[in-house]
Design a protein around this motif. Sequence first.
Motif, PDB file in Angstrom:
ATOM      1  N   ALA A 259      10.653 -11.167  -3.855  1.00 37.83           N
ATOM      2  CA  ALA A 259      10.839 -10.734  -5.243  1.00 37.83           C
ATOM      3  C   ALA A 259       9.656  -9.912  -5.722  1.00 37.83           C
ATOM      4  CB  ALA A 259      11.038 -11.954  -6.137  1.00 37.83           C
ATOM      5  N   LEU A 260       8.452 -10.309  -5.321  1.00 40.01           N
ATOM      6  CA  LEU A 260       7.271  -9.531  -5.703  1.00 40.01           C
ATOM      7  C   LEU A 260       7.324  -8.132  -5.102  1.00 40.01           C
ATOM      8  CD1 LEU A 260       4.507  -9.164  -6.973  1.00 40.01           C
ATOM      9  CD2 LEU A 260       3.497 -10.284  -4.966  1.00 40.01           C
ATOM     10  N   GLN A 261       7.734  -8.051  -3.848  1.00 41.66           N
ATOM     11  CA  GLN A 261       7.869  -6.727  -3.226  1.00 41.66           C
ATOM     12  C   GLN A 261       8.835  -5.854  -4.026  1.00 41.66           C
ATOM     13  OE1 GLN A 261       8.728  -6.263   0.892  1.00 41.66           O
ATOM     14  NE2 GLN A 261       7.052  -7.571   1.593  1.00 41.66           N
ATOM     15  N   ASP A 262       9.973  -6.417  -4.376  1.00 44.95           N
ATOM     16  CA  ASP A 262      10.961  -5.653  -5.143  1.00 44.95           C
ATOM     17  C   ASP A 262      10.386  -5.216  -6.486  1.00 44.95           C
ATOM     18  OD1 ASP A 262      12.797  -5.933  -3.121  1.00 44.95           O
ATOM     19  OD2 ASP A 262      13.786  -7.684  -4.015  1.00 44.95           O
ATOM     20  N   GLN A 263       9.656  -6.110  -7.147  1.00 49.19           N
ATOM     21  CA  GLN A 263       9.072  -5.784  -8.445  1.00 49.19           C
ATOM     22  C   GLN A 263       8.079  -4.636  -8.318  1.00 49.19           C
ATOM     23  OE1 GLN A 263       9.870  -7.031 -11.399  1.00 49.19           O
ATOM     24  NE2 GLN A 263       8.365  -5.747 -12.457  1.00 49.19           N
ATOM     25  N   LEU A 264       7.264  -4.661  -7.267  1.00 49.80           N
ATOM     26  CA  LEU A 264       6.282  -3.596  -7.056  1.00 49.80           C
ATOM     27  C   LEU A 264       6.973  -2.271  -6.750  1.00 49.80           C
ATOM     28  CD1 LEU A 264       3.671  -5.592  -4.940  1.00 49.80           C
ATOM     29  CD2 LEU A 264       3.324  -4.718  -7.255  1.00 49.80           C
ATOM     30  N   LYS A 265       8.037  -2.327  -5.964  1.00 46.34           N
ATOM     31  CA  LYS A 265       8.744  -1.102  -5.614  1.00 46.34           C
ATOM     32  C   LYS A 265       9.432  -0.481  -6.820  1.00 46.34           C
ATOM     33  CE  LYS A 265       9.600  -2.511  -0.824  1.00 46.34           C
ATOM     34  NZ  LYS A 265      10.624  -2.984   0.154  1.00 46.34           N
ATOM     35  N   GLN A 266       9.840  -1.316  -7.789  1.00 49.33           N
ATOM     36  CA  GLN A 266      10.496  -0.786  -8.980  1.00 49.33           C
ATOM     37  C   GLN A 266       9.546   0.045  -9.832  1.00 49.33           C
ATOM     38  OE1 GLN A 266      12.469  -3.810 -11.253  1.00 49.33           O
ATOM     39  NE2 GLN A 266      13.876  -4.360  -9.580  1.00 49.33           N
ATOM     40  N   ASN A 267       8.252  -0.260  -9.735  1.00 51.84           N
ATOM     41  CA  ASN A 267       7.256   0.510 -10.469  1.00 51.84           C
ATOM     42  C   ASN A 267       6.826   1.707  -9.634  1.00 51.84           C
ATOM     43  OD1 ASN A 267       6.398  -1.191 -13.014  1.00 51.84           O
ATOM     44  ND2 ASN A 267       6.655  -2.632 -11.314  1.00 51.84           N
ATOM     45  N   SER A 268       7.785   2.505  -9.208  1.00 54.44           N
ATOM     46  CA  SER A 268       7.514   3.613  -8.288  1.00 54.44           C
ATOM     47  C   SER A 268       6.588   4.653  -8.886  1.00 54.44           C
ATOM     48  CB  SER A 268       8.831   4.278  -7.864  1.00 54.44           C
ATOM     49  OG  SER A 268       9.548   4.714  -9.008  1.00 54.44           O
ATOM     50  N   GLU A 269       6.539   4.717 -10.234  1.00 56.34           N
ATOM     51  CA  GLU A 269       5.712   5.747 -10.853  1.00 56.34           C
ATOM     52  C   GLU A 269       4.221   5.479 -10.657  1.00 56.34           C
ATOM     53  OE1 GLU A 269       6.297   2.477 -13.820  1.00 56.34           O
ATOM     54  OE2 GLU A 269       7.562   3.602 -12.436  1.00 56.34           O
ATOM     55  N   ILE A 270       3.850   4.231 -10.318  1.00 61.61           N
ATOM     56  CA  ILE A 270       2.433   3.933 -10.124  1.00 61.61           C
ATOM     57  C   ILE A 270       2.090   3.722  -8.651  1.00 61.61           C
ATOM     58  CG2 ILE A 270       2.252   2.863 -12.401  1.00 61.61           C
ATOM     59  CD1 ILE A 270       2.198   0.137 -10.945  1.00 61.61           C
ATOM     60  N   ILE A 271       3.063   3.894  -7.764  1.00 66.76           N
ATOM     61  CA  ILE A 271       2.822   3.694  -6.343  1.00 66.76           C
ATOM     62  C   ILE A 271       2.215   4.963  -5.746  1.00 66.76           C
ATOM     63  CG2 ILE A 271       3.882   3.313  -4.084  1.00 66.76           C
ATOM     64  CD1 ILE A 271       3.772   0.814  -5.672  1.00 66.76           C
TER      65      ILE A 271
ATOM     66  N   LEU B 219      -2.119  -2.613  -2.925  1.00 67.15           N
ATOM     67  CA  LEU B 219      -3.228  -1.661  -2.851  1.00 67.15           C
ATOM     68  C   LEU B 219      -2.816  -0.306  -3.403  1.00 67.15           C
ATOM     69  CD1 LEU B 219      -4.611  -2.557   0.704  1.00 67.15           C
ATOM     70  CD2 LEU B 219      -5.673  -3.103  -1.492  1.00 67.15           C
ATOM     71  N   ARG B 220      -1.618   0.118  -3.067  1.00 64.97           N
ATOM     72  CA  ARG B 220      -1.137   1.426  -3.523  1.00 64.97           C
ATOM     73  C   ARG B 220      -0.813   1.435  -5.010  1.00 64.97           C
ATOM     74  NH1 ARG B 220       3.758   2.233   0.153  1.00 64.97           N
ATOM     75  NH2 ARG B 220       4.073   4.058  -1.197  1.00 64.97           N
ATOM     76  N   SER B 221      -0.670   0.244  -5.615  1.00 60.49           N
ATOM     77  CA  SER B 221      -0.383   0.158  -7.046  1.00 60.49           C
ATOM     78  C   SER B 221      -1.647   0.226  -7.902  1.00 60.49           C
ATOM     79  CB  SER B 221       0.362  -1.149  -7.353  1.00 60.49           C
ATOM     80  OG  SER B 221       1.597  -1.204  -6.665  1.00 60.49           O
ATOM     81  N   LEU B 222      -2.815   0.143  -7.279  1.00 63.00           N
ATOM     82  CA  LEU B 222      -4.058   0.188  -8.051  1.00 63.00           C
ATOM     83  C   LEU B 222      -4.261   1.576  -8.650  1.00 63.00           C
ATOM     84  CD1 LEU B 222      -6.314  -1.833  -5.593  1.00 63.00           C
ATOM     85  CD2 LEU B 222      -5.657  -2.549  -7.892  1.00 63.00           C
ATOM     86  N   PRO B 223      -4.730   1.666  -9.882  1.00 65.00           N
ATOM     87  CA  PRO B 223      -4.877   2.960 -10.544  1.00 65.00           C
ATOM     88  C   PRO B 223      -6.152   3.707 -10.173  1.00 65.00           C
ATOM     89  CG  PRO B 223      -5.464   1.203 -12.052  1.00 65.00           C
ATOM     90  CD  PRO B 223      -4.986   0.537 -10.793  1.00 65.00           C
ATOM     91  N   THR B 224      -6.813   3.340  -9.086  1.00 66.13           N
ATOM     92  CA  THR B 224      -8.018   4.017  -8.638  1.00 66.13           C
ATOM     93  C   THR B 224      -7.934   4.273  -7.146  1.00 66.13           C
ATOM     94  OG1 THR B 224     -10.432   3.831  -8.411  1.00 66.13           O
ATOM     95  CG2 THR B 224      -9.173   1.781  -8.340  1.00 66.13           C
TER      96      THR B 224
END
Length: 754
Positions: free
Chosen positions: A223-235, A177-182
Amino acid sequence: MMKRRTFFQKSGIVLAALGLSQAGLSLFSDRYSQALAQSSPRKLALLVGVNQYLFGTPLTGCVTDVELQRELLIHRFGFHPSDILTITDQQATRENIETAFLEHLTKQAKSGDVVVFHFSGYGSRFQKAVVQESESLEKQKQSSSVTNLLLPVDGIIQIKNQPVANALMEDTLWLLLRSLPTKLVTSVLDTSYTDGGIILQGNLRVRSRPSILTGEITTEELALQDQLKQNSEIISPDPGLVLIAAKPKQVATEGQLDGFSSGFFTYALTQHLWQATPATTVQVSLNRVAGTVAQLVGNKQQPEICAASNPQQSLLTYHVLSPEVLGADGVVIAVEEYGKTAQLWLAGLPAKVLQYSINSLFTTVKTPNLPNQVTPPLQLAIRSHEGLKAKARVNSSTVNETSKLQVGELVQEVVRVLPHNVNLTVALDSCLARIERVDATSAFSGVPHVTSIVAGEQSADCLFGRVSTTESVLARAESESVVGISLPLPKSSYGLFSPGLSPIPNTSGEAGEAVKTAVNRLVPKLQTLLAAKLLRLTANEGSSRLGVQAVLETIEPTQEVLMQRSTVRAPWPTPKVSLSSTAPKEGIAQLPISSSIQYKIHNYGDAPIYFILLGIDANGSPIALLPARSTNNLNEEGSKSFATEVIIPGETTIIPANNSPFKWVVQGPRGVVEIQLIFSRAPFSQTLATLEDAKISAFGRLTTLPNSLDVARSILEDLHQASGKMAEAIAAAPDTWVLDVNNWATLSFIYQVV
């Protein structure tokens, strides 16, 4: 580690394999696409529902929840069908859900777009595996943390003969949810995590898996959690608005309503949003939804806001609803017989009203983005119904007009037809022994207007069960199922409960009483419950055309507006009322014992209106606030009589009046109170006569009604008489009440005494 681009490529493959490509997302016909043109901003939705799990007991209402949300989003909020992706049952694996989220929502959404995520299914909790004894106490403490899970269809799998949690972790959902751009994101979770230890709670099915999961979480989920956390700039720190069906220590429930099974939270939410106006805030919406859930379930399930950037922001703003769109009670989903009949989806009606909709009238209303709509509106008479769908006949003498009826046209209630022979349905608790159920069935068969059923099989208004302090009725039921014989009955009493197993006050008897004795003892209470059911069938805040508003406020210890109810379809501007900052942000309103309250009623219409106040107090007793007797109203014998209160256009009435010697002080015990304010263009003549016959002396103050069922029937008769011309026009059967939305309104206030 799998890269994001690789993940999206894999996502497309999975979606194609499922037949869920963008070309095949919609389950609707092509004519919907033309009627509901894409607007800006874009609106995307992912709806997930799981009934048929690969493990444990199946659920029954989750797929219906998805259908409820889909119809709402398309016809009420203008979502394009191809922008709504639904995943149900065998398709709803963990991998497919997460892939669909990333591919359908994350990849497509842009800043300013609207996103809705819905999940209906089992929830559970995961306990991490215990560490080795050699590890430190601190590590053991950390390893015992519990995580909430949303269980997909394959939520538990076997790896090397060990159960592994293959679930969508709540932490993962938050990251998604926090990764969504809106920021315009709304999530609805009709599930719960608390282990209630049971599958059937009263007459309802529980959406918490009845045991905690232990062991390991699948490596793919981590692994998905780790992948999402790596994209910290969009969190983002903001997951948007997250609504959940029950508070942390409560369970979400589903059950039979009328020919269909649904989650009670999803039904209450979607029914409210069908009728709501753009001014409704998250806070007000959850208050209304919680009241409906309390009526259907009891007070053991209270929805809550898990996360919200601004609870005062309009819930409908999240869905970008046009201010010009009026509320509706349903929509035309099919046109048949060359336009002479139509199939309607009526999820905007209260659940209990839907059951008695035969011969009721609806009218089409102006629907945005629908070309060539017929004017003037067409009337539709209900001829049959099955669940949420109804068959209707077009009331038109010209084929030319009826042929123009279109799929997608919104409909509103005009006339409500209710049968005289409404019964109270009592479910027999599954924890009763076989002989107890046999005796109860026989005893209830002798009570007029009461029907008994087996718990869990049909919709019920209340539950008959054992009030036992000597043993767990659940343990007893499990023991009987194992040994296959009936165990000796404990010395316990019997009582009534809400469908969700909340005790109904003052219904338990003495230990050791016989079932037949208990049923006979409960007859007055059963009559009260039937009276309450009849009055609830008149609730029509969303469809009434009377111009009336009611406000509940405390006057001591401080004067604050707690709740307000208004008829939103009256042809006059609705007065604005601001709730106090101390009003509940979620759940039903709470009133402390000893606080003083009053109702302010404003007639913003063009004709005088009469009203009466009735309700059920925290003791479960029927109450009324009757007007004081007056020498201006004399009966034929010349003694004092009374008349219903009347409010002229533009006038505001306060009850109890400021100059009244009676002050409405909230009394104990703690519990739920339900008040109905019923309004009519005509006096309540039959109701007044019924009250006079009861020889009630406590006029001008709250009083307990000794004849609540007679009063409820009299009110329906008065509302029927006020709609006399309409009853003649539709040639209603003599054993029905015909209620015209132009002539009556019932506003409900539900709050909890604390």
